[in-house]
Write a protein that holds these residues in place. Structure first.
Motif, short mmCIF file in Angstrom:
data_model
loop_
_atom_site.label_atom_id
_atom_site.label_comp_id
_atom_site.label_asym_id
_atom_site.label_seq_id
_atom_site.Cartn_x
_atom_site.Cartn_y
_atom_site.Cartn_z
N ALA A 122 0.85 -1.19 0.00
CA ALA A 122 0.00 0.00 0.00
C ALA A 122 0.89 1.24 0.00
CB ALA A 122 -0.92 0.00 1.21
N ILE A 123 0.74 2.06 -1.04
CA ILE A 123 1.65 3.18 -1.27
C ILE A 123 0.85 4.44 -1.54
CG2 ILE A 123 3.50 4.07 -2.77
CD1 ILE A 123 4.16 1.08 -3.39
N GLY A 124 1.27 5.53 -0.94
CA GLY A 124 0.63 6.82 -1.19
C GLY A 124 1.68 7.85 -1.53
N GLY A 125 1.94 8.06 -2.82
CA GLY A 125 2.99 8.99 -3.23
C GLY A 125 4.36 8.51 -2.79
N ALA A 148 -5.05 10.34 7.02
CA ALA A 148 -5.91 9.75 8.04
C ALA A 148 -5.25 8.54 8.69
CB ALA A 148 -7.26 9.36 7.42
N LEU A 149 -4.53 7.75 7.90
CA LEU A 149 -3.90 6.54 8.44
C LEU A 149 -2.76 6.86 9.41
CD1 LEU A 149 -3.74 4.31 5.22
CD2 LEU A 149 -5.36 4.15 7.14
N LYS A 150 -2.20 8.05 9.32
CA LYS A 150 -1.11 8.43 10.23
C LYS A 150 -1.56 8.43 11.69
CE LYS A 150 1.47 11.24 6.88
NZ LYS A 150 1.93 12.61 6.53
N ASP A 196 -4.96 7.51 -1.95
CA ASP A 196 -4.97 8.95 -2.13
C ASP A 196 -4.41 9.67 -0.91
OD1 ASP A 196 -7.06 9.24 -0.21
OD2 ASP A 196 -8.59 9.08 -1.76
N GLN A 197 -4.08 10.94 -1.07
CA GLN A 197 -3.40 11.70 -0.02
C GLN A 197 -4.25 11.83 1.24
OE1 GLN A 197 -0.20 12.57 -0.28
NE2 GLN A 197 -0.33 13.15 1.88
N ALA A 198 -5.55 12.00 1.09
CA ALA A 198 -6.42 12.13 2.26
C ALA A 198 -6.40 10.86 3.10
CB ALA A 198 -7.85 12.45 1.81
#
Length: 316
Positions: free
Chosen positions: A46-49, A102-104, A96-98
């Motif tokens: 799972a990758i976001g940017g 949120a996952l942080k 996506d970035q949002a």
């Protein structure tokens, strides 16, 4: 020639030596890919940017999710097929970035950039090549959603390895940007440089993008002369490394320096100078009296430099 130092066991080159079978023959078969997704041993990254999502487990950090668990994270923009690991399907999903933000806040996850994962050894080294593959491929998708020929929205096919334009019928394939990275050497000395973005005291090889219509050897000579004013002759290929920041292929070389005066291009480099073999060995071992260091072992530059320190270079 001074005795060649023994720097101990050699670390593994990061992002390279993938154990993934890319299984290109499966990409065009949508039905087969759907079956692979449903198999119990299928997993995804799972990758976001620039960021990767890691699961906290009793054994450490794990970058693999089931497809269902990854989609439950929310905000999946793209899914690509990476290949097979011992017969088990491996995918990468773009969040996506949002969703990443949120996952942080979740205590059961760690969200961190791939470079830090590699440098700090946060996951098993076998995960680095497929993470690099997935990150680079998803980066390409994020920036090629529209046809460069006519501007129409494109469709993802072949497991994420092609985008087709329904309007002009153009086919678009993922790209890799080749970079020459080199160590210019002359006898017992080599040229190292400092980028403006380097941490204090760190030195590395010179590097630059290979231009259209340019051979690797010509790029090595051009970049060395442009950045440091050093004229080079013969060039030896050393090794290559995928570098997913964002989509480069580092092509490592040693170059024979035939001039000595350094003229620095300050737009490209903060500094450049000659180092002797013993001093570079101290830098690789993190024992330099002035605190100077060579680049991190995960990078191909470390291996290019270390090969010269331990083995020397013979130009044919």
């Amino acid at each position: 020639m001074s005795p060649r130092p023994d720097l101990g066991p050699r670390p593994r080159l990061g992002y390279a030596a993938s154990r993934i079978d890319r299984a290109a023959g499966r990409r065009a078969d949508d039905a087969a890919l759907a079956v692979l997704e449903r198999e119990a041993n299928a997993r995804t990254y799972a990758i976001g940017g620039e960021l990767v999502v890691l699961r906290k487990t009793g054994a450490g950090l794990d970058p693999l999710f089931t497809l269902a668990a990854a989609r439950e994270l929310g905000g999946v923009e793209e899914t690509v097929f990476l290949g097979l690991a011992d017969g088990a399907a491996r995918f990468a999903v773009a969040l996506d970035q949002a969703t990443i933000e949120a996952l942080k806040a979740r205590d059961d996850l760690t969200i961190i950039d791939l470079r830090s994962i590699a440098v700090r050894g946060l996951v098993d080294a076998d995960h680095l090549p497929p993470l690099a593959e997935g990150k680079a491929l998803l980066h390409w998708h994020a920036r090629h959603r529209f046809c460069s020929n006519c501007g129409a929205a494109t469709h993802v096919i072949e497991g994420g390895w092609r985008r087709d334009c329904p309007s002009c019928k153009a086919q678009h394939f993922p790209r890799t940007d080749p970079v020459a990275i080199m160590l210019a050497v002359k006898g017992e000395r080599c040229v190292l440089g400092r980028s403006h973005r380097f941490q204090p005291g760190m030195w590395s090889c010179l590097a630059g993008f290979i231009e259209p219509g340019e051979a690797i050897e010509d790029a090595v000579r051009r970049e060395t002369r442009e950045e440091a004013g050093i004229v080079c002759g013969r060039v030896n290929y050393f090794a290559s490394q995928p570098w997913p920041f964002p989509t480069s292929l580092m092509i490592g070389c040693h170059a024979e320096a035939i001039s000595e005066e350094i003229v620095i291009d300050r737009a490209e480099l903060d500094d450049a100078r000659w180092f002797d073999r013993e001093e570079v060995a101290q830098m690789l071992l993190r024992r330099h009296p002035d605190g100077l260091t060579a680049t991190v072992p995960v990078a191909i530059a470390y291996h290019i430099i270390r090969a010269w320190v331990e083995e020397g270079v013979e130009f044919g």
